[in-house]
Motif scaffolding. Structure first.
Motif, PDB file in Angstrom:
ATOM      1  N   MET A 125       0.817  -1.218   0.000  1.00  0.00           N
ATOM      2  CA  MET A 125       0.000   0.000   0.000  1.00  0.00           C
ATOM      3  C   MET A 125       0.851   1.269   0.000  1.00  0.00           C
ATOM      4  N   ASN A 126       2.182   1.099  -0.052  1.00  0.00           N
ATOM      5  CA  ASN A 126       3.113   2.231  -0.116  1.00  0.00           C
ATOM      6  C   ASN A 126       2.893   3.194   1.061  1.00  0.00           C
ATOM      7  N   LEU A 127       2.948   2.620   2.259  1.00  0.00           N
ATOM      8  CA  LEU A 127       2.715   3.396   3.475  1.00  0.00           C
ATOM      9  C   LEU A 127       3.900   3.257   4.427  1.00  0.00           C
ATOM     10  N   LYS A 128       4.261   4.348   5.058  1.00  0.00           N
ATOM     11  CA  LYS A 128       5.313   4.362   6.069  1.00  0.00           C
ATOM     12  C   LYS A 128       4.908   5.311   7.177  1.00  0.00           C
ATOM     13  N   GLY A 129       5.453   5.072   8.359  1.00  0.00           N
ATOM     14  CA  GLY A 129       5.180   5.960   9.479  1.00  0.00           C
ATOM     15  C   GLY A 129       4.510   5.240  10.621  1.00  0.00           C
ATOM     16  N   ASN A 130       4.297   5.993  11.709  1.00  0.00           N
ATOM     17  CA  ASN A 130       3.676   5.453  12.910  1.00  0.00           C
ATOM     18  C   ASN A 130       2.261   6.024  13.063  1.00  0.00           C
ATOM     19  N   PRO A 131       1.326   5.211  13.490  1.00  0.00           N
ATOM     20  CA  PRO A 131      -0.048   5.715  13.669  1.00  0.00           C
ATOM     21  C   PRO A 131      -0.142   6.664  14.860  1.00  0.00           C
ATOM     22  N   GLU A 132      -0.956   7.680  14.714  1.00  0.00           N
ATOM     23  CA  GLU A 132      -1.198   8.624  15.802  1.00  0.00           C
ATOM     24  C   GLU A 132      -2.287   8.093  16.726  1.00  0.00           C
ATOM     25  N   LEU A 138      -6.884   5.504  20.989  1.00  0.00           N
ATOM     26  CA  LEU A 138      -7.000   4.557  19.885  1.00  0.00           C
ATOM     27  C   LEU A 138      -6.048   4.962  18.759  1.00  0.00           C
ATOM     28  N   MET A 139      -5.498   3.987  18.068  1.00  0.00           N
ATOM     29  CA  MET A 139      -4.576   4.260  16.964  1.00  0.00           C
ATOM     30  C   MET A 139      -5.347   4.642  15.706  1.00  0.00           C
ATOM     31  N   ARG A 140      -4.867   5.672  15.027  1.00  0.00           N
ATOM     32  CA  ARG A 140      -5.463   6.064  13.750  1.00  0.00           C
ATOM     33  C   ARG A 140      -4.761   5.305  12.625  1.00  0.00           C
ATOM     34  N   PRO A 141      -5.499   4.598  11.817  1.00  0.00           N
ATOM     35  CA  PRO A 141      -4.866   3.860  10.716  1.00  0.00           C
ATOM     36  C   PRO A 141      -4.306   4.806   9.663  1.00  0.00           C
ATOM     37  N   LEU A 142      -3.248   4.349   8.994  1.00  0.00           N
ATOM     38  CA  LEU A 142      -2.672   5.106   7.888  1.00  0.00           C
ATOM     39  C   LEU A 142      -3.525   4.886   6.638  1.00  0.00           C
ATOM     40  N   ILE A 143      -3.658   5.929   5.831  1.00  0.00           N
ATOM     41  CA  ILE A 143      -4.581   5.888   4.690  1.00  0.00           C
ATOM     42  C   ILE A 143      -3.833   6.131   3.388  1.00  0.00           C
ATOM     43  N   ASN A 144      -4.154   5.313   2.403  1.00  0.00           N
ATOM     44  CA  ASN A 144      -3.685   5.515   1.033  1.00  0.00           C
ATOM     45  C   ASN A 144      -4.728   4.941   0.082  1.00  0.00           C
ATOM     46  N   PHE A 145      -4.921   5.588  -1.056  1.00  0.00           N
ATOM     47  CA  PHE A 145      -5.953   5.216  -2.026  1.00  0.00           C
ATOM     48  C   PHE A 145      -7.339   5.229  -1.391  1.00  0.00           C
ATOM     49  N   GLY A 146      -7.500   5.995  -0.324  1.00  0.00           N
ATOM     50  CA  GLY A 146      -8.790   6.068   0.352  1.00  0.00           C
ATOM     51  C   GLY A 146      -9.088   4.901   1.260  1.00  0.00           C
ATOM     52  N   ILE A 147      -8.105   4.048   1.527  1.00  0.00           N
ATOM     53  CA  ILE A 147      -8.314   2.853   2.350  1.00  0.00           C
ATOM     54  C   ILE A 147      -7.491   2.977   3.637  1.00  0.00           C
ATOM     55  N   LEU A 155       4.375  -0.291  13.514  1.00  0.00           N
ATOM     56  CA  LEU A 155       4.739  -0.147  14.925  1.00  0.00           C
ATOM     57  C   LEU A 155       6.161  -0.582  15.220  1.00  0.00           C
ATOM     58  N   VAL A 156       6.812  -1.265  14.308  1.00  0.00           N
ATOM     59  CA  VAL A 156       8.194  -1.718  14.504  1.00  0.00           C
ATOM     60  C   VAL A 156       9.038  -1.256  13.325  1.00  0.00           C
ATOM     61  N   GLU A 157      10.337  -1.298  13.506  1.00  0.00           N
ATOM     62  CA  GLU A 157      11.240  -0.939  12.416  1.00  0.00           C
ATOM     63  C   GLU A 157      11.123  -1.955  11.284  1.00  0.00           C
ATOM     64  N   GLU A 158      11.429  -1.499  10.077  1.00  0.00           N
ATOM     65  CA  GLU A 158      11.207  -2.336   8.900  1.00  0.00           C
ATOM     66  C   GLU A 158      12.047  -3.609   8.916  1.00  0.00           C
ATOM     67  N   MET A 159      13.285  -3.512   9.345  1.00  0.00           N
ATOM     68  CA  MET A 159      14.187  -4.676   9.317  1.00  0.00           C
ATOM     69  C   MET A 159      14.309  -5.349  10.677  1.00  0.00           C
ATOM     70  N   THR A 160      13.457  -4.981  11.623  1.00  0.00           N
ATOM     71  CA  THR A 160      13.542  -5.564  12.959  1.00  0.00           C
ATOM     72  C   THR A 160      12.828  -6.916  12.981  1.00  0.00           C
ATOM     73  N   PRO A 161      13.541  -7.992  13.363  1.00  0.00           N
ATOM     74  CA  PRO A 161      12.881  -9.303  13.444  1.00  0.00           C
ATOM     75  C   PRO A 161      11.937  -9.345  14.648  1.00  0.00           C
ATOM     76  N   ILE A 162      10.829 -10.005  14.474  1.00  0.00           N
ATOM     77  CA  ILE A 162       9.844 -10.147  15.547  1.00  0.00           C
ATOM     78  C   ILE A 162       9.892 -11.575  16.060  1.00  0.00           C
ATOM     79  N   VAL A 163      10.350 -11.717  17.306  1.00  0.00           N
ATOM     80  CA  VAL A 163      10.449 -13.036  17.929  1.00  0.00           C
ATOM     81  C   VAL A 163       9.529 -13.011  19.151  1.00  0.00           C
ATOM     82  N   TRP A 164       8.282 -13.293  18.909  1.00  0.00           N
ATOM     83  CA  TRP A 164       7.279 -13.264  19.966  1.00  0.00           C
ATOM     84  C   TRP A 164       6.682 -14.640  20.167  1.00  0.00           C
TER      85      TRP A 164
END
Length: 212
Positions: A125-132, A138-147, A155-164
């Motif tokens: 969806m070509n989106l970057k950034g953190n939700p406000e 409540l978190m505001r979703p990021l919007i592109n193409f009206g969606i 919420l995490v860095e792009e190259m950060t591995p998630i080990v949960w």
């Protein structure tokens, strides 16, 4: 006279015996319908008993499942899932959301990325950034193409591995679903992670799914 009487008596016994032998098949034939009716009654009784047992089992299983709670402001939830990864599931979810909006401009569509370990919606969806955050936290979703879109990738860095572990993953999914200001949506398309694990079971059991 004694011999004649004795032979006549024997003749009567043989006649009665032969008459009984002749009538036996007729009696047997007349008994067949009654036997059939008995079997039919038993079959019907066993069928109704099986249906009652299945209904009790269904009610017993329903007690153990969590109650489905709809998402605030969302009318219908559509889930896109697959048994394995790399089959174009995320691409299908994005195209489905865009297609729903293009088909009817009056409909509002949202997109949720439920793949915690490999989120791909931000890139598609070509989106970057953190939700406000709103005043209600409540978190505001990021919007592109009206969606409006929400993903763990915001919420995490792009190259950060998630080990949960399981509980942490389920907590993150719950926040992505319930603690987001979706507004009023006609459709929410959820891009599920591959496989049939805890995330898939939790989402399908806790949300009223309109389509899969």
């Amino acid at each position: 006279m004694v011999k004649i009487h004795h032979s006549y008596k024997r003749f009567l016994q043989m006649y009665r015996f032969s008459s009984d032998m002749i009538r036996t098949p007729i009696l047997a034939k007349t008994c067949i319908p009654s036997h059939r009716n008995t079997h039919e009654v038993r079959f019907k009784t066993s069928t109704s008993g099986d249906q009652a047992l299945q209904e009790r089992q269904r009610q017993h299983m329903a007690r153990g499942l969590p109650k489905q709670k709809p998402i605030a402001g969302v009318k219908q939830v559509i889930v896109v899932a697959s048994g394995k990864g790399g089959v174009g599931k995320s691409t299908t979810a994005v195209n489905l959301a865009l297609g729903l909006m293009a088909n009817d401009q009056t409909k509002s569509v949202g997109l949720l990325d439920a793949d915690v370990y490999g989120p791909s919606i931000p890139k598609l969806m070509n989106l970057k950034g953190n939700p406000e955050l709103t005043n209600k936290n409540l978190m505001r979703p990021l919007i592109n193409f009206g969606i409006p879109c929400m993903s763990i990738g915001f919420l995490v860095e792009e190259m950060t591995p998630i080990v949960w572990r399981g509980l942490m993953v389920m907590s993150a999914i719950e926040k992505l679903i319930r603690q987001v200001d979706w507004g009023n949506l006609d459709y929410l398309v959820i891009d599920m992670p591959p496989g049939t694990g805890d995330v898939q079971l939790s989402i399908t059991q806790n949300l009223p799914i309109a389509g899969k």
